[in-house]
Write a protein that holds these residues in place. Sequence first.
Motif, PDB file in Angstrom:
ATOM      1  N   PHE A   1     -23.031   9.236 -31.448  1.00  0.00           N
ATOM      2  CA  PHE A   1     -21.936   9.882 -32.145  1.00  0.00           C
ATOM      3  C   PHE A   1     -21.394  10.970 -31.228  1.00  0.00           C
ATOM      4  CE2 PHE A   1     -24.633   8.079 -35.335  1.00  0.00           C
ATOM      5  CZ  PHE A   1     -23.768   7.627 -36.314  1.00  0.00           C
ATOM      6  N   VAL A   2     -20.086  10.963 -31.022  1.00  0.00           N
ATOM      7  CA  VAL A   2     -19.456  11.957 -30.157  1.00  0.00           C
ATOM      8  C   VAL A   2     -18.199  12.497 -30.834  1.00  0.00           C
ATOM      9  CG1 VAL A   2     -20.343  10.950 -28.013  1.00  0.00           C
ATOM     10  CG2 VAL A   2     -18.122  10.237 -28.868  1.00  0.00           C
ATOM     11  N   THR A   3     -17.769  13.658 -30.385  1.00  0.00           N
ATOM     12  CA  THR A   3     -16.486  14.192 -30.818  1.00  0.00           C
ATOM     13  C   THR A   3     -15.583  14.328 -29.606  1.00  0.00           C
ATOM     14  OG1 THR A   3     -17.239  16.476 -30.605  1.00  0.00           O
ATOM     15  CG2 THR A   3     -17.454  15.466 -32.774  1.00  0.00           C
ATOM     16  N   GLU A   4     -14.323  14.100 -29.833  1.00  0.00           N
ATOM     17  CA  GLU A   4     -13.297  14.306 -28.821  1.00  0.00           C
ATOM     18  C   GLU A   4     -12.143  15.021 -29.505  1.00  0.00           C
ATOM     19  OE1 GLU A   4     -12.307  10.543 -26.985  1.00  0.00           O
ATOM     20  OE2 GLU A   4     -14.351  10.260 -26.257  1.00  0.00           O
TER      21      GLU A   4
ATOM     22  N   LEU B   1      -5.366   8.991 -35.981  1.00  0.00           N
ATOM     23  CA  LEU B   1      -6.685   8.365 -36.003  1.00  0.00           C
ATOM     24  C   LEU B   1      -7.765   9.434 -36.141  1.00  0.00           C
ATOM     25  CD1 LEU B   1      -8.043   5.559 -35.683  1.00  0.00           C
ATOM     26  CD2 LEU B   1      -8.183   6.042 -33.233  1.00  0.00           C
ATOM     27  N   LEU B   2      -8.583   9.317 -37.197  1.00  0.00           N
ATOM     28  CA  LEU B   2      -9.632  10.311 -37.441  1.00  0.00           C
ATOM     29  C   LEU B   2     -10.937   9.968 -36.752  1.00  0.00           C
ATOM     30  CD1 LEU B   2      -9.077  10.917 -41.263  1.00  0.00           C
ATOM     31  CD2 LEU B   2      -8.024  12.100 -39.311  1.00  0.00           C
ATOM     32  N   GLY B   3     -11.210   8.671 -36.577  1.00  0.00           N
ATOM     33  CA  GLY B   3     -12.449   8.231 -35.953  1.00  0.00           C
ATOM     34  C   GLY B   3     -12.291   6.840 -35.397  1.00  0.00           C
ATOM     35  N   LEU B   4     -13.276   6.413 -34.605  1.00  0.00           N
ATOM     36  CA  LEU B   4     -13.220   5.104 -33.969  1.00  0.00           C
ATOM     37  C   LEU B   4     -14.632   4.598 -33.707  1.00  0.00           C
ATOM     38  CD1 LEU B   4     -11.380   2.956 -32.570  1.00  0.00           C
ATOM     39  CD2 LEU B   4     -11.733   4.255 -30.462  1.00  0.00           C
ATOM     40  N   TYR B   5     -14.845   3.313 -34.009  1.00  0.00           N
ATOM     41  CA  TYR B   5     -16.094   2.647 -33.623  1.00  0.00           C
ATOM     42  C   TYR B   5     -15.803   1.831 -32.379  1.00  0.00           C
ATOM     43  CZ  TYR B   5     -19.711  -0.889 -33.388  1.00  0.00           C
ATOM     44  OH  TYR B   5     -20.709  -1.723 -32.936  1.00  0.00           O
ATOM     45  N   GLU B   6     -16.587   2.027 -31.328  1.00  0.00           N
ATOM     46  CA  GLU B   6     -16.459   1.272 -30.079  1.00  0.00           C
ATOM     47  C   GLU B   6     -17.767   0.539 -29.849  1.00  0.00           C
ATOM     48  OE1 GLU B   6     -15.696   4.527 -27.385  1.00  0.00           O
ATOM     49  OE2 GLU B   6     -13.544   4.166 -27.495  1.00  0.00           O
TER      50      GLU B   6
ATOM     51  N   LEU C   1     -25.396  -0.527 -22.826  1.00  0.00           N
ATOM     52  CA  LEU C   1     -24.828   0.774 -23.137  1.00  0.00           C
ATOM     53  C   LEU C   1     -24.733   0.910 -24.654  1.00  0.00           C
ATOM     54  CD1 LEU C   1     -21.969   1.072 -20.502  1.00  0.00           C
ATOM     55  CD2 LEU C   1     -24.139   2.307 -20.547  1.00  0.00           C
ATOM     56  N   PRO C   2     -24.897   2.112 -25.158  1.00  0.00           N
ATOM     57  CA  PRO C   2     -24.841   2.267 -26.614  1.00  0.00           C
ATOM     58  C   PRO C   2     -23.424   2.097 -27.145  1.00  0.00           C
ATOM     59  CG  PRO C   2     -25.093   4.398 -25.561  1.00  0.00           C
ATOM     60  CD  PRO C   2     -25.207   3.361 -24.481  1.00  0.00           C
ATOM     61  N   ASP C   3     -23.338   1.620 -28.389  1.00  0.00           N
ATOM     62  CA  ASP C   3     -22.082   1.647 -29.111  1.00  0.00           C
ATOM     63  C   ASP C   3     -21.777   3.116 -29.370  1.00  0.00           C
ATOM     64  OD1 ASP C   3     -22.399  -1.079 -29.103  1.00  0.00           O
ATOM     65  OD2 ASP C   3     -22.494  -1.287 -31.278  1.00  0.00           O
ATOM     66  N   ARG C   4     -20.507   3.397 -29.694  1.00  0.00           N
ATOM     67  CA  ARG C   4     -20.101   4.791 -29.936  1.00  0.00           C
ATOM     68  C   ARG C   4     -19.298   4.903 -31.217  1.00  0.00           C
ATOM     69  NH1 ARG C   4     -17.697   8.296 -25.571  1.00  0.00           N
ATOM     70  NH2 ARG C   4     -15.801   7.746 -26.638  1.00  0.00           N
ATOM     71  N   ILE C   5     -19.531   5.985 -31.912  1.00  0.00           N
ATOM     72  CA  ILE C   5     -18.644   6.391 -32.985  1.00  0.00           C
ATOM     73  C   ILE C   5     -18.067   7.730 -32.566  1.00  0.00           C
ATOM     74  CG2 ILE C   5     -18.502   7.236 -35.359  1.00  0.00           C
ATOM     75  CD1 ILE C   5     -20.484   5.033 -36.124  1.00  0.00           C
ATOM     76  N   VAL C   6     -16.738   7.762 -32.501  1.00  0.00           N
ATOM     77  CA  VAL C   6     -16.029   8.958 -32.066  1.00  0.00           C
ATOM     78  C   VAL C   6     -15.342   9.587 -33.269  1.00  0.00           C
ATOM     79  CG1 VAL C   6     -14.279   9.877 -30.500  1.00  0.00           C
ATOM     80  CG2 VAL C   6     -15.561   7.833 -29.844  1.00  0.00           C
ATOM     81  N   LEU C   7     -15.545  10.887 -33.443  1.00  0.00           N
ATOM     82  CA  LEU C   7     -14.787  11.666 -34.417  1.00  0.00           C
ATOM     83  C   LEU C   7     -13.785  12.508 -33.644  1.00  0.00           C
ATOM     84  CD1 LEU C   7     -17.539  12.964 -36.870  1.00  0.00           C
ATOM     85  CD2 LEU C   7     -15.999  11.023 -37.159  1.00  0.00           C
ATOM     86  N   TYR C   8     -12.537  12.474 -34.093  1.00  0.00           N
ATOM     87  CA  TYR C   8     -11.472  13.219 -33.411  1.00  0.00           C
ATOM     88  C   TYR C   8     -11.226  14.539 -34.137  1.00  0.00           C
ATOM     89  CZ  TYR C   8     -10.826   8.916 -30.876  1.00  0.00           C
ATOM     90  OH  TYR C   8     -11.032   7.812 -30.087  1.00  0.00           O
TER      91      TYR C   8
END
Length: 93
Positions: free
Chosen positions: A10-13, A23-28, A43-50
């Motif tokens: 889980f990351v924030t940008e 866009l509030l968030g994204l699953y990659e 590599l791990p999957d990512r969930i990004v919160l903006y």
Amino acid sequence: MVEGLENLVFVTEDRPADGTLDLLGLYEGVALTERDHYGFGELPDRIVLYREPLLAVAETLDELRDEIHVTLVHEIAHYYGIDDEELHRLGWA
């Protein structure tokens, strides 16, 4: 903690790459339902919160907490292979 989340970060940008506030968030990654195999060295999957879009839609700290919660549930659902149509039907979109 959510059971079954493996090799996921889980990351924030500040904002999405296109700079919008839409866009509030994204699953990659590759949803569990679409994986043939997943092994060591992936590599791990990512969930990004903006951060900026989330702050833009929330007027209070409680609203911000709610938006973060809904966004996390939404993106974790994508990890499990649940699409936007089903999330809308369930009230998580």
